[in-house]
Design a protein around this motif. Structure first.
Motif, mmCIF file in Angstrom:
data_model
loop_
_atom_site.group_PDB
_atom_site.id
_atom_site.type_symbol
_atom_site.label_atom_id
_atom_site.label_comp_id
_atom_site.label_asym_id
_atom_site.label_seq_id
_atom_site.Cartn_x
_atom_site.Cartn_y
_atom_site.Cartn_z
ATOM 1 N N LEU A 1 0.823 -1.200 0.000
ATOM 2 C CA LEU A 1 0.000 0.000 0.000
ATOM 3 C C LEU A 1 0.864 1.260 0.000
ATOM 4 O O LEU A 1 1.985 1.261 0.519
ATOM 5 C CB LEU A 1 -0.911 -0.003 1.238
ATOM 6 N N ARG A 2 0.326 2.329 -0.572
ATOM 7 C CA ARG A 2 1.049 3.602 -0.630
ATOM 8 C C ARG A 2 0.240 4.694 0.068
ATOM 9 O O ARG A 2 -0.980 4.772 -0.079
ATOM 10 C CB ARG A 2 1.302 4.007 -2.080
ATOM 11 N N TYR A 3 0.954 5.542 0.788
ATOM 12 C CA TYR A 3 0.363 6.671 1.516
ATOM 13 C C TYR A 3 1.062 7.943 1.019
ATOM 14 O O TYR A 3 2.277 8.074 1.135
ATOM 15 C CB TYR A 3 0.590 6.470 3.021
ATOM 16 N N GLY A 4 0.288 8.878 0.483
ATOM 17 C CA GLY A 4 0.855 10.119 -0.023
ATOM 18 C C GLY A 4 0.475 11.314 0.833
ATOM 19 O O GLY A 4 -0.638 11.387 1.355
ATOM 20 N N THR A 5 1.404 12.246 0.992
ATOM 21 C CA THR A 5 1.142 13.462 1.757
ATOM 22 C C THR A 5 1.992 14.615 1.232
ATOM 23 O O THR A 5 3.086 14.391 0.692
ATOM 24 C CB THR A 5 1.428 13.250 3.256
ATOM 25 N N SER B 1 4.826 15.667 -1.408
ATOM 26 C CA SER B 1 4.044 15.607 -2.660
ATOM 27 C C SER B 1 4.741 14.795 -3.752
ATOM 28 O O SER B 1 4.617 15.107 -4.936
ATOM 29 C CB SER B 1 3.744 17.030 -3.164
ATOM 30 N N GLN B 2 5.450 13.750 -3.363
ATOM 31 C CA GLN B 2 6.143 12.918 -4.352
ATOM 32 C C GLN B 2 5.175 12.244 -5.315
ATOM 33 O O GLN B 2 5.536 11.932 -6.461
ATOM 34 C CB GLN B 2 6.967 11.842 -3.644
ATOM 35 N N LEU B 3 3.952 12.004 -4.859
ATOM 36 C CA LEU B 3 2.966 11.315 -5.697
ATOM 37 C C LEU B 3 2.009 12.284 -6.376
ATOM 38 O O LEU B 3 1.004 11.876 -6.943
ATOM 39 C CB LEU B 3 2.182 10.300 -4.858
ATOM 40 N N GLY B 4 2.331 13.586 -6.325
ATOM 41 C CA GLY B 4 1.481 14.589 -6.953
ATOM 42 C C GLY B 4 1.030 15.639 -5.949
ATOM 43 O O GLY B 4 1.268 15.523 -4.750
ATOM 44 N N SER B 5 0.374 16.667 -6.456
ATOM 45 C CA SER B 5 -0.167 17.710 -5.595
ATOM 46 C C SER B 5 -1.290 17.131 -4.738
ATOM 47 O O SER B 5 -1.774 16.022 -4.999
ATOM 48 C CB SER B 5 -0.711 18.867 -6.434
ATOM 49 N N GLU B 6 -1.721 17.885 -3.728
ATOM 50 C CA GLU B 6 -2.808 17.388 -2.888
ATOM 51 C C GLU B 6 -4.074 17.107 -3.701
ATOM 52 O O GLU B 6 -4.695 16.056 -3.515
ATOM 53 C CB GLU B 6 -3.081 18.367 -1.753
ATOM 54 N N PRO B 7 -4.488 18.000 -4.620
ATOM 55 C CA PRO B 7 -5.650 17.666 -5.455
ATOM 56 C C PRO B 7 -5.428 16.404 -6.285
ATOM 57 O O PRO B 7 -6.343 15.599 -6.456
ATOM 58 C CB PRO B 7 -5.817 18.903 -6.352
ATOM 59 N N ASP B 8 -4.204 16.230 -6.797
ATOM 60 C CA ASP B 8 -3.896 15.032 -7.589
ATOM 61 C C ASP B 8 -4.021 13.771 -6.737
ATOM 62 O O ASP B 8 -4.637 12.782 -7.153
ATOM 63 C CB ASP B 8 -2.476 15.111 -8.158
ATOM 64 N N MET B 9 -3.418 13.807 -5.554
ATOM 65 C CA MET B 9 -3.457 12.628 -4.681
ATOM 66 C C MET B 9 -4.878 12.335 -4.209
ATOM 67 O O MET B 9 -5.272 11.173 -4.073
ATOM 68 C CB MET B 9 -2.513 12.819 -3.481
ATOM 69 N N PHE B 10 -5.643 13.384 -3.980
ATOM 70 C CA PHE B 10 -7.026 13.203 -3.563
ATOM 71 C C PHE B 10 -7.824 12.516 -4.672
ATOM 72 O O PHE B 10 -8.591 11.575 -4.416
ATOM 73 C CB PHE B 10 -7.645 14.550 -3.215
ATOM 74 N N MET C 1 -4.120 8.846 1.642
ATOM 75 C CA MET C 1 -3.504 10.168 1.619
ATOM 76 C C MET C 1 -4.173 11.022 2.687
ATOM 77 O O MET C 1 -5.248 10.684 3.192
ATOM 78 C CB MET C 1 -3.637 10.837 0.251
ATOM 79 N N SER C 2 -3.515 12.106 3.049
ATOM 80 C CA SER C 2 -4.119 13.033 4.011
ATOM 81 C C SER C 2 -4.112 14.434 3.427
ATOM 82 O O SER C 2 -3.173 14.828 2.736
ATOM 83 C CB SER C 2 -3.349 13.016 5.340
ATOM 84 N N THR C 3 -5.179 15.168 3.688
ATOM 85 C CA THR C 3 -5.265 16.543 3.209
ATOM 86 C C THR C 3 -6.398 17.254 3.931
ATOM 87 O O THR C 3 -7.159 16.658 4.673
ATOM 88 C CB THR C 3 -5.487 16.599 1.693
ATOM 89 N N THR D 1 -4.193 36.193 -2.922
ATOM 90 C CA THR D 1 -3.608 35.781 -4.197
ATOM 91 C C THR D 1 -3.237 34.303 -4.133
ATOM 92 O O THR D 1 -2.289 33.933 -3.432
ATOM 93 C CB THR D 1 -2.341 36.610 -4.501
ATOM 94 N N PRO D 2 -3.967 33.428 -4.834
ATOM 95 C CA PRO D 2 -3.613 31.998 -4.822
ATOM 96 C C PRO D 2 -2.283 31.748 -5.528
ATOM 97 O O PRO D 2 -2.068 32.187 -6.663
ATOM 98 C CB PRO D 2 -4.767 31.345 -5.589
ATOM 99 N N ILE D 3 -1.359 31.084 -4.838
ATOM 100 C CA ILE D 3 -0.054 30.708 -5.382
ATOM 101 C C ILE D 3 0.269 29.313 -4.862
ATOM 102 O O ILE D 3 0.038 29.014 -3.691
ATOM 103 C CB ILE D 3 1.054 31.701 -4.929
ATOM 104 N N ASN D 4 0.811 28.456 -5.711
ATOM 105 C CA ASN D 4 1.216 27.124 -5.278
ATOM 106 C C ASN D 4 2.275 27.234 -4.190
ATOM 107 O O ASN D 4 3.159 28.100 -4.252
ATOM 108 C CB ASN D 4 1.771 26.311 -6.447
ATOM 109 N N PHE D 5 2.202 26.329 -3.220
ATOM 110 C CA PHE D 5 3.128 26.404 -2.091
ATOM 111 C C PHE D 5 4.582 26.316 -2.547
ATOM 112 O O PHE D 5 5.454 26.993 -1.990
ATOM 113 C CB PHE D 5 2.826 25.284 -1.086
ATOM 114 N N GLY D 6 4.851 25.508 -3.566
ATOM 115 C CA GLY D 6 6.220 25.358 -4.057
ATOM 116 C C GLY D 6 6.799 26.634 -4.642
ATOM 117 O O GLY D 6 8.026 26.758 -4.765
ATOM 118 N N GLU D 7 5.943 27.590 -5.004
ATOM 119 C CA GLU D 7 6.396 28.860 -5.585
ATOM 120 C C GLU D 7 6.362 30.005 -4.576
ATOM 121 O O GLU D 7 6.683 31.143 -4.905
ATOM 122 C CB GLU D 7 5.500 29.212 -6.783
ATOM 123 N N LEU D 8 5.980 29.690 -3.334
ATOM 124 C CA LEU D 8 5.730 30.738 -2.352
ATOM 125 C C LEU D 8 6.989 31.484 -1.937
ATOM 126 O O LEU D 8 6.986 32.719 -1.853
ATOM 127 C CB LEU D 8 5.040 30.130 -1.124
#
Length: 338
Positions: free
Chosen positions: A37-41, A76-85, A96-98, A197-204
């Motif tokens: 099983l895989r768990y993403g966060t 976020s190795q398995l994708g962004s939170e929306p992707d993992m969700f 996953m947790s979010t 202003t919405p900005i991705n966390f990785g660009e913050l």
């Protein structure tokens, strides 16, 4: 003791053998596991929300004699939170947790983040481990997701700025603040006169460094791990929202697992969440000292002026209408009248 070895060398050899044996057992477990099983966060690798789940994964492997191998993927190795969700909803990802992104599927899933709702952790956990949390989990169940009974703590969110401290709502007038792409955040800061202003966390970090935005808001653990204090001098302990992470899995996949396996996984993930909560409280106390030593300047604004502005602007009325009478009544049962 073996002749020719000092006591220290002998002890080191025993520890090395134990470590080797433990590693061998883990490899053996992984190879023989029936359930891989895989768990993403999105939590960073050093966040308590990762460490405690990894601890749970080891306990699950041991308790199931290697039948279950739960691999944890932070950052976020398995994708962004929306992707993992989305992957979890489809069954492509096991766990996953979010928090916020789940509102796109179950709007009431974000009710815990209503601004200035929970005065302290005693009210947070009474609500989210109690009737309000049960209501939210039931709604996710209707959407095909199983939600574990205990949430992880992401922490109270706080406002940072580079030019001056935020002491009250007047300091947010025209203030360009980075927020997640979530309407609870956007409507709150608009009502307070800011420019969300919405900005991705990785660009913050870069956005703050180049003054694309004036400030941002996040729990202290993320302010520290992302080193945002390097480009934000002031940290207002506004505690304007409490943010927690539900732990999700696909409902059909969960129902198909043997009861004894589900019992072990549920037990260990529940223990992990409770321990992680205590970790966050201890970490926050330590981080105030650590970040102050690094040059950050803290202040603690009064919350009532912010709540008064939000109330006058119709923020609470708007969200009561969006969430509905029943869940709002449950929220106010624990938070008080909003």
């Amino acid at each position: 003791m073996a002749r020719g070895l000092t006591r220290r060398e002998f002890g080191a050899g025993v520890l090395g053998l134990a470590a080797f044996t433990g590693a061998g057992m883990r490899v053996s477990f992984a190879q023989s596991a029936k359930y891989k099983l895989r768990y993403g966060t999105a939590f960073p690798a050093d966040h308590p929300g990762v460490a405690r789940i990894q601890e749970a994964a080891k306990a699950i492997a041991t308790e199931t004699n290697g039948t279950v191998d739960l691999q944890v993927y932070p950052n976020s190795q398995l994708g962004s939170e929306p992707d993992m969700f989305s992957q979890t909803r489809s069954g492509a990802l096991d766990f996953m947790s979010t928090s916020g992104v789940n509102q796109t599927v179950v709007p009431v899933g974000g009710i815990n983040a209503v601004a200035f709702a929970f005065e302290d952790y005693s009210k947070v956990w009474a609500a989210m481990d109690g009737e309000l949390g049960n209501h939210v989990r039931e709604q996710f169940g209707k959407a095909g997701l199983y939600v574990f009974p205990k949430m992880l703590d992401n922490g109270y969110r706080n406002i940072t700025s580079s030019a001056k401290p935020v002491n009250g709502p007047e300091d947010l007038k025209g203030f360009k603040i980075r927020v997640p792409g979530n309407q609870l955040w956007v409507t709150m800061f608009k009502a307070l006169g800011a420019a969300p202003t919405p900005i991705n966390f990785g660009e913050l970090y870069a956005a703050l460094q180049t003054h694309v935005v004036d400030g941002q808001e996040n729990p202290l653990a993320l302010i520290s791990s992302a080193k945002l204090y390097e480009v934000q001098k002031y940290i207002a302990l506004s505690g304007h929202m409490w943010d927690g992470h539900h732990i999700f899995t696909n409902g059909k996949k969960w129902a198909a697992m043997p009861e004894e396996i589900k019992a072990v996984i549920s037990k260990r993930l529940t223990e992990a969440a409770v321990r992680e909560r205590a970790d966050i409280v201890a970490l926050n106390d330590k981080l105030v000292e650590t970040l102050t030593a690094a040059g950050a300047v803290f202040n603690k604004p009064e919350k009532k002026p912010f709540r008064d502005v939000l109330s006058s602007a119709g923020y609470y009325t708007e969200w009561k209408s969006k969430f509905g009478e029943e869940p709002w009544a449950l929220l106010e049962k624990y938070a008080g009248k909003l």
